[in-house]
Design an enzyme around this catalytic site. Sequence first.
Site, PDB file in Angstrom:
ATOM      1  N   ALA A  14       0.757  -1.078  -0.071  1.00 40.30           N
ATOM      2  CA  ALA A  14       0.220   0.318  -0.064  1.00 40.30           C
ATOM      3  C   ALA A  14       0.887   0.916   0.287  1.00 40.30           C
ATOM      4  O   ALA A  14       1.855   1.229   0.503  1.00 40.30           O
ATOM      5  CB  ALA A  14      -1.389   0.030   1.034  1.00 40.30           C
ATOM      6  N   HIS A  15       0.615   2.440  -1.391  1.00 34.16           N
ATOM      7  CA  HIS A  15       1.480   3.625  -0.602  1.00 34.16           C
ATOM      8  C   HIS A  15       0.614   4.111  -1.850  1.00 34.16           C
ATOM      9  O   HIS A  15      -0.237   3.915  -2.303  1.00 34.16           O
ATOM     10  CB  HIS A  15       2.813   2.914  -1.290  1.00 34.16           C
ATOM     11  CG  HIS A  15       3.239   2.182  -2.829  1.00 34.16           C
ATOM     12  ND1 HIS A  15       2.286   1.041  -3.181  1.00 34.16           N
ATOM     13  CD2 HIS A  15       3.732   3.546  -4.252  1.00 34.16           C
ATOM     14  CE1 HIS A  15       2.296   1.070  -4.957  1.00 34.16           C
ATOM     15  NE2 HIS A  15       2.979   1.973  -4.948  1.00 34.16           N
ATOM     16  N   SER A  16       0.917   6.022  -1.168  1.00 36.18           N
ATOM     17  CA  SER A  16       0.532   6.489  -2.760  1.00 36.18           C
ATOM     18  C   SER A  16       1.304   7.635  -3.395  1.00 36.18           C
ATOM     19  O   SER A  16       3.278   6.772  -3.369  1.00 36.18           O
ATOM     20  CB  SER A  16      -0.379   7.975  -2.026  1.00 36.18           C
ATOM     21  OG  SER A  16      -0.900   8.663  -3.109  1.00 36.18           O
TER      22      SER A  16
END
Lengths: 94, 156
Positions: free
Chosen positions: B69-71
């Site tokens: 999960a990342h942005s």
Amino acid sequence: MMKILAVCGMGIGTSVILKMNAEKAAQQLGLDADVEVADISSARGAATTADLVLTSAELAAELGDIPTPVVVVNNFVDSDEISAKLSAAVDSNG
Amino acid sequence: MPERSLLAFLPEEAVRVGVSAEDWRGAVRAAGERLVASGATTDAYTDEMISTVEDLGPYIVIVPGLALAHSRPAPSVLRTGLSWVGLSSPVEFGHAANDPVRLVVGLAATDHDGHTGALSQLARMLSDAKRLEALMTAPDAGSVRQIIADYERANP
């Protein structure tokens, strides 16, 4: 020198992991390849100068129809999968 | 020189196992909460990680059972960090090949370079299927960090 483009959504996470394993796979295959990364927003442009694009199924769909051959990778840390697919793509594209 | 140690980016408060999540949003949120708890991000980054999946699909499930999960680098990222959330029950992200997800690794980066050494180290560690299984079934956070510490000691 073959140019491979690893495409991910943001350019900081999945493409970094994909690049590392693609370099390892290319080395195993004895390919003289340079692997670069691009996020999805710049990938269509960057792909025009690449010989091959590596990405996930979701992002391949997002890329749409591009002239560069696209190789879809499921497991980004499985160098056997990546080298098998890389090898097949190189064979079919000369 | 960029920091290569995974554990340096993964303090104790960033690691939890046996976390229950109702769906993929809950799982990503749990990884975001750990980034906030360790001081890497603000709550806004958690929402940004969820938006990434809403916009681009479940491509963050890059290994069977594992979502990264990342942005992107943003003001909501206070410092580069990782989080680790083992789920008590797997959840579906909608990925054609790699569902269901049992482990969410959260990633927050202040720029495009400072974390690449640690991330490469993570990829190398996860490429061993046996070790990945051990990490996914570790009974508590201390065991997860111990497996990582052992790996890093053997592969400096």
